[in-house]
Write an enzyme that holds these catalytic residues in place. Structure first.
Site: not given
Ligand code: NDP
Length: 298
Positions: A51, A95, A118
């Protein structure tokens, strides 16, 4: 039979994002993404590093907050709150999965909804369900829709069957396919581990999306002739002949299903690369929304 290359579609999306970053630069803006990782799970580190690397490639500013596994919940929340207040950061993700002593739900709810790239915050999930076209979309299911759009596989009126009901893939996938639009407007059936007569249902699918985490679970006899098959699964199976000792397969038995499908995503190189590309796209959306500016075309 058409192979739906997520590699190709993700390059297309990333090129678009690169163009958008350049246009925003002309306005004095640089999108910024913060990635928080707690602990030392090797797979999570691989995801986080890619990422960060993709941000660098596209001109997105990034921060990687690496916290040891014993970090307390309160310390993680403090880091998230600081990032919420950091004007250079427009998107924040933590994460998954965090270590067991961390309550993921509380972390997600602490991320400011405007920075929740997200799309896990209940407010953003709600907006997506209501059909808000301008809000964030969860990255993996959004990547699936992007593949359908790129290959102009219109789904309106079709029967889509989604295997899996997780909060990050299955459920939002259903929501996106049930929205209005040429690449939505599906009649959707969602299946899970307690579904009875699964094969009878999957055989009715014009569009079959597999997201269950079971290697090569979907076999040719479960698939209708001419179906569009999207394989979200990423599973490691032993492969002693490989240097690293494993290989990646999807939730679909690729070779046999490919012989029946009209289009199919491979693993690797299918949905996998789309998730990061859509995260980058959401970071552009976040930056534009926080600066009250239109999303440039790119
Ligand atoms: P979860 O483990 O959270 O969910 C799996 C779902 O599959 C559950 O709803 C479960 O049902 C259902 N399921 C399990 N076994 C069966 C079965 N035999 N028949 C029908 N349904 C079943 O997985 P995720 O959604 O997080 O991930 C799914 C897959 O997608 C994994 O392989 C993962 O690695 C991959 N993935 C890929 C991403 C990408 O970037 N391409 C991103 C995220 C995930 P129940 O709810 O009843 O337990």
């Amino acid at each position: 039979m058409q192979v739906l290359s997520g590699k190709e579609v993700s390059s297309f999306v990333k090129d678009r994002v690169k163009g958008q970053v350049l246009k925003l630069k002309e306005q004095g803006l640089q999108p910024g993404l913060a990635v928080v990782i707690i602990g030392d799970d090797p797979a999570s580190h691989v995801y986080v590093n890619s990422k960060v690397k993709t941000c660098e490639e596209l001109g997105i500013y990034s921060i990687k907050e690496q916290l040891p596994s014993e970090t307390s919940q309160e310390e993680v929340l403090k880091v998230v709150r600081e990032l919420n207040n950091n004007p250079k950061i427009h998107g924040i993700l933590v994460q998954s999965p965090p270590p067991k002593h961390i309550d993921e739900r509380t972390i997600i709810e602490t991320i400011s909804p405007e920075k929740d790239v997200d799309c896990f915050h209940p407010q953003n999930v709600g907006n997506m369900l209501i059909g808000d076209e301008d809000g964030f979309v969860p990255c993996t299911p959004a990547g699936v829709i992007e593949i359908l759009k790129y290959y102009q596989l219109k789904t309106a009126g079709k029967h889509a069957v989604v295997l899996g009901r997780s909060n990050i893939v299955g459920k939002p996938m259903v929501a996106l396919l049930a929205r209005r639009g040429d690449y939505a407007d599906c009649t959707v059936t969602i299946c899970h581990s307690r579904t009875q007569n699964l094969e009878e249902i999957t055989k009715q699918a014009d569009v079959l999306i597999a997201a269950i985490g079971k290697p090569e679970f979907v076999t040719a006899d479960m698939v209708k002739d001419g179906a569009v098959v999207v394989d979200v699964g990423i599973n490691r199976i032993d492969a002693p002949e490989k240097k690293r000792g494993f290989r990646l397969v999807g939730d679909v038995a690729y070779e046999e299903v490919a012989s029946k499908a009209s289009a199919i995503t491979p693993v690797p190189g299918g949905v996998g690369p789309m998730t990061i590309a859509m995260l980058m796209q959401n970071t552009i959306t976040a930056c534009c929304q926080q600066n009250n500016t239109e999303i440039p075309e790119g």
